[in-house]
Design a protein around this motif. Structure first.
Motif, PDB file in Angstrom:
ATOM      1  N   PHE A 194       0.808  -1.214   0.000  1.00 28.98           N
ATOM      2  CA  PHE A 194       0.000   0.000   0.000  1.00 28.98           C
ATOM      3  C   PHE A 194       0.849   1.274   0.000  1.00 28.98           C
ATOM      4  O   PHE A 194       0.342   2.351   0.286  1.00 28.98           O
ATOM      5  N   ASP A 195       2.101   1.128  -0.350  1.00 21.90           N
ATOM      6  CA  ASP A 195       2.967   2.301  -0.431  1.00 21.90           C
ATOM      7  C   ASP A 195       2.372   3.300  -1.435  1.00 21.90           C
ATOM      8  O   ASP A 195       2.190   2.983  -2.606  1.00 21.90           O
ATOM      9  N   GLY A 196       2.045   4.502  -0.965  1.00 25.45           N
ATOM     10  CA  GLY A 196       1.460   5.527  -1.826  1.00 25.45           C
ATOM     11  C   GLY A 196      -0.033   5.399  -2.032  1.00 25.45           C
ATOM     12  O   GLY A 196      -0.640   6.270  -2.673  1.00 25.45           O
ATOM     13  N   ARG A 197      -0.655   4.355  -1.508  1.00 26.68           N
ATOM     14  CA  ARG A 197      -2.106   4.169  -1.686  1.00 26.68           C
ATOM     15  C   ARG A 197      -2.862   5.011  -0.661  1.00 26.68           C
ATOM     16  O   ARG A 197      -2.484   5.111   0.501  1.00 26.68           O
ATOM     17  N   ARG A 198      -3.980   5.589  -1.109  1.00 27.24           N
ATOM     18  CA  ARG A 198      -4.799   6.476  -0.288  1.00 27.24           C
ATOM     19  C   ARG A 198      -6.100   5.752   0.059  1.00 27.24           C
ATOM     20  O   ARG A 198      -6.862   5.384  -0.833  1.00 27.24           O
ATOM     21  N   VAL A 199      -6.328   5.572   1.352  1.00 21.14           N
ATOM     22  CA  VAL A 199      -7.362   4.645   1.813  1.00 21.14           C
ATOM     23  C   VAL A 199      -8.278   5.329   2.829  1.00 21.14           C
ATOM     24  O   VAL A 199      -7.808   5.972   3.767  1.00 21.14           O
ATOM     25  N   LEU A 200      -9.586   5.156   2.648  1.00 22.94           N
ATOM     26  CA  LEU A 200     -10.595   5.640   3.586  1.00 22.94           C
ATOM     27  C   LEU A 200     -11.294   4.428   4.190  1.00 22.94           C
ATOM     28  O   LEU A 200     -11.814   3.583   3.459  1.00 22.94           O
TER      29      LEU A 200
ATOM     30  N   SER B 250      -9.737  15.376  -0.011  1.00 20.88           N
ATOM     31  CA  SER B 250      -8.875  16.553  -0.047  1.00 20.88           C
ATOM     32  C   SER B 250      -7.595  16.324   0.757  1.00 20.88           C
ATOM     33  O   SER B 250      -6.488  16.639   0.300  1.00 20.88           O
ATOM     34  N   GLY B 251      -7.743  15.755   1.947  1.00 18.88           N
ATOM     35  CA  GLY B 251      -6.589  15.524   2.803  1.00 18.88           C
ATOM     36  C   GLY B 251      -5.612  14.514   2.235  1.00 18.88           C
ATOM     37  O   GLY B 251      -4.391  14.655   2.391  1.00 18.88           O
ATOM     38  N   LEU B 252      -6.147  13.496   1.560  1.00 20.18           N
ATOM     39  CA  LEU B 252      -5.302  12.450   0.984  1.00 20.18           C
ATOM     40  C   LEU B 252      -4.770  12.825  -0.396  1.00 20.18           C
ATOM     41  O   LEU B 252      -3.856  12.171  -0.904  1.00 20.18           O
ATOM     42  N   GLY B 253      -5.379  13.839  -1.000  1.00 22.62           N
ATOM     43  CA  GLY B 253      -4.997  14.192  -2.359  1.00 22.62           C
ATOM     44  C   GLY B 253      -5.541  13.234  -3.390  1.00 22.62           C
ATOM     45  O   GLY B 253      -4.970  13.052  -4.462  1.00 22.62           O
ATOM     46  N   GLY B 254      -6.678  12.616  -3.085  1.00 24.23           N
ATOM     47  CA  GLY B 254      -7.287  11.620  -3.959  1.00 24.23           C
ATOM     48  C   GLY B 254      -7.693  10.406  -3.145  1.00 24.23           C
ATOM     49  O   GLY B 254      -7.594  10.392  -1.915  1.00 24.23           O
ATOM     50  N   LEU B 255      -8.172   9.372  -3.823  1.00 22.75           N
ATOM     51  CA  LEU B 255      -8.628   8.165  -3.117  1.00 22.75           C
ATOM     52  C   LEU B 255      -8.455   6.949  -4.017  1.00 22.75           C
ATOM     53  O   LEU B 255      -8.839   6.975  -5.189  1.00 22.75           O
ATOM     54  N   ASP B 256      -7.879   5.900  -3.455  1.00 22.67           N
ATOM     55  CA  ASP B 256      -7.677   4.652  -4.193  1.00 22.67           C
ATOM     56  C   ASP B 256      -8.490   3.486  -3.640  1.00 22.67           C
ATOM     57  O   ASP B 256      -8.859   2.577  -4.390  1.00 22.67           O
ATOM     58  N   VAL B 257      -8.756   3.507  -2.331  1.00 21.57           N
ATOM     59  CA  VAL B 257      -9.445   2.383  -1.692  1.00 21.57           C
ATOM     60  C   VAL B 257     -10.463   2.908  -0.690  1.00 21.57           C
ATOM     61  O   VAL B 257     -10.157   3.793   0.119  1.00 21.57           O
TER      62      VAL B 257
ATOM     63  N   GLY C  89      -8.707   7.612  -9.249  1.00 21.37           N
ATOM     64  CA  GLY C  89      -7.580   7.097  -8.488  1.00 21.37           C
ATOM     65  C   GLY C  89      -6.816   6.015  -9.219  1.00 21.37           C
ATOM     66  O   GLY C  89      -7.044   5.746 -10.401  1.00 21.37           O
ATOM     67  N   ARG C  90      -5.909   5.374  -8.488  1.00 22.99           N
ATOM     68  CA  ARG C  90      -5.050   4.348  -9.055  1.00 22.99           C
ATOM     69  C   ARG C  90      -5.554   2.967  -8.650  1.00 22.99           C
ATOM     70  O   ARG C  90      -5.625   2.648  -7.460  1.00 22.99           O
ATOM     71  N   SER C  91      -5.920   2.147  -9.629  1.00 22.19           N
ATOM     72  CA  SER C  91      -6.426   0.790  -9.371  1.00 22.19           C
ATOM     73  C   SER C  91      -7.446   0.808  -8.235  1.00 22.19           C
ATOM     74  O   SER C  91      -7.273   0.159  -7.205  1.00 22.19           O
ATOM     75  N   PRO C  92      -8.560   1.533  -8.427  1.00 21.90           N
ATOM     76  CA  PRO C  92      -9.505   1.749  -7.326  1.00 21.90           C
ATOM     77  C   PRO C  92     -10.242   0.484  -6.899  1.00 21.90           C
ATOM     78  O   PRO C  92     -10.570  -0.369  -7.729  1.00 21.90           O
ATOM     79  N   VAL C  93     -10.482   0.408  -5.590  1.00 26.26           N
ATOM     80  CA  VAL C  93     -11.149  -0.752  -5.005  1.00 26.26           C
ATOM     81  C   VAL C  93     -12.138  -0.301  -3.938  1.00 26.26           C
ATOM     82  O   VAL C  93     -11.817   0.583  -3.131  1.00 26.26           O
ATOM     83  N   VAL C  94     -13.301  -0.919  -3.922  1.00 21.42           N
ATOM     84  CA  VAL C  94     -14.258  -0.786  -2.824  1.00 21.42           C
ATOM     85  C   VAL C  94     -14.372  -2.140  -2.145  1.00 21.42           C
ATOM     86  O   VAL C  94     -14.634  -3.149  -2.807  1.00 21.42           O
ATOM     87  N   VAL C  95     -14.160  -2.167  -0.831  1.00 25.05           N
ATOM     88  CA  VAL C  95     -14.366  -3.389  -0.054  1.00 25.05           C
ATOM     89  C   VAL C  95     -15.542  -3.144   0.884  1.00 25.05           C
ATOM     90  O   VAL C  95     -15.488  -2.277   1.758  1.00 25.05           O
ATOM     91  N   ASN C  96     -16.615  -3.887   0.674  1.00 25.39           N
ATOM     92  CA  ASN C  96     -17.807  -3.784   1.509  1.00 25.39           C
ATOM     93  C   ASN C  96     -17.881  -4.935   2.495  1.00 25.39           C
ATOM     94  O   ASN C  96     -17.245  -5.979   2.308  1.00 25.39           O
ATOM     95  N   PHE C  97     -18.722  -4.749   3.513  1.00 26.05           N
ATOM     96  CA  PHE C  97     -18.869  -5.766   4.545  1.00 26.05           C
ATOM     97  C   PHE C  97     -20.247  -6.403   4.477  1.00 26.05           C
ATOM     98  O   PHE C  97     -21.257  -5.771   4.788  1.00 26.05           O
ATOM     99  N   SER C  98     -20.271  -7.653   4.054  1.00 25.01           N
ATOM    100  CA  SER C  98     -21.457  -8.469   4.190  1.00 25.01           C
ATOM    101  C   SER C  98     -21.304  -9.276   5.478  1.00 25.01           C
ATOM    102  O   SER C  98     -20.637  -8.842   6.418  1.00 25.01           O
ATOM    103  N   SER C  99     -21.884 -10.439   5.528  1.00 22.20           N
ATOM    104  CA  SER C  99     -21.842 -11.304   6.706  1.00 22.20           C
ATOM    105  C   SER C  99     -22.311 -12.683   6.283  1.00 22.20           C
ATOM    106  O   SER C  99     -23.046 -12.827   5.294  1.00 22.20           O
TER     107      SER C  99
END
Length: 254
Positions: A4-10, A81-88, A134-144
């Protein structure tokens, strides 16, 4: 590892449990993280551990109620804004409450839906423009595991998690040609704050739960187990995985 070097994650739900464990895993692998949660005290604990582990300079915390549309709009914009973008985007925030279905009030039902399902939708909607840039964007959701296997007294929770799976499939298809991947984790038999006391009715029938323990290991796993899978899915190691659920339950529901 520095996947995750350089990756921006929320990450939402970052003040406890799996969300908190995911923050620490991503930081350990070099990522920059905005950790959001409705629980300010939990976020302070997350930040304190990050500082102790040497990743505090790559972490920003934000108090956020994901069921509040205006708050999500403002919170996501500030994070981007704080991350300068979003990847994950990792949507770990959620609530678990149990009751007899015939005694479940509409307010009870709507609260679970508004946090788990609507909150996940709002986070995705507001984050999508930044993710697609972003770069190689990913959304990880939580099911169950409750979305696919019978979990009595949890009809509202199960419905919310089933909805999240369907939402994930839809966005994975809709945005695949724009480079976005969307995946679900479906934890089960994981010991975290949310599962320690689901608030089962006093007269709950334990025989309805069937097999309760994982087939492997010596009992429930910790939240770090799920965090490791999330790190794989959100990194290039998961580059060929999208539009699906990954069940993480030690074989409880085989």
């Amino acid at each position: 590892m520095e996947r995750f070097d350089g990756r921006r994650v929320l990450i939402t739900g970052a003040g406890s449990g799996i969300g908190q464990a995911t923050v620490h895993r991503i930081l350990a692998e070099g990522g920059r993280v905005v950790a959001a949660d409705i629980d300010a005290a939990g976020l302070r604990a997350t930040a304190e551990r990050a500082a102790a582990d040497g990743g505090g300079d790559r972490l920003v915390t934000a108090v956020l109620d994901i069921s509040d549309e205006a708050a999500v709009r403002t919170g996501v914009a500030a994070a981007v804004s704080g991350l300068g973008g979003l990847d994950v985007l990792v949507n770990a925030a959620g609530i678990l409450r149990a009751s007899h279905t015939h005694e479940t009030g509409l307010d009870f039902f709507n609260k679970i839906i508004s946090v788990n399902l609507t909150g996940t939708f709002l986070m995705i909607r507001e984050a999508l423009p930044a993710l697609l840039a972003g770069r190689s964007p990913v959304v990880v959701n939580f099911s169950s595991t409750s979305a696919s296997f019978a979990h009595p007294y949890m009809a509202a929770y199960a419905a919310s998690k089933g909805g999240i799976q369907s939402l994930t499939h839809a966005i994975a298809s809709e945005y695949a040609k724009q480079g976005l991947r969307a995946v679900c984790v479906a934890p089960g038999s994981i010991q975290s704050g949310m599962t320690l006391d689901p608030g089962l009715p006093e007269d709950a029938d334990p025989s309805l739960f069937g097999k309760l323990l994982p087939a492997i290991g010596k009992g429930f796993a910790g939240p770090e187990t799920v965090a490791g899978v999330i790190a794989m899915l959100a990194s290039q190691d998961g580059a060929f995985i999208t539009g699906t659920e990954i069940r993480i339950d030690g074989g409880t529901h085989m």
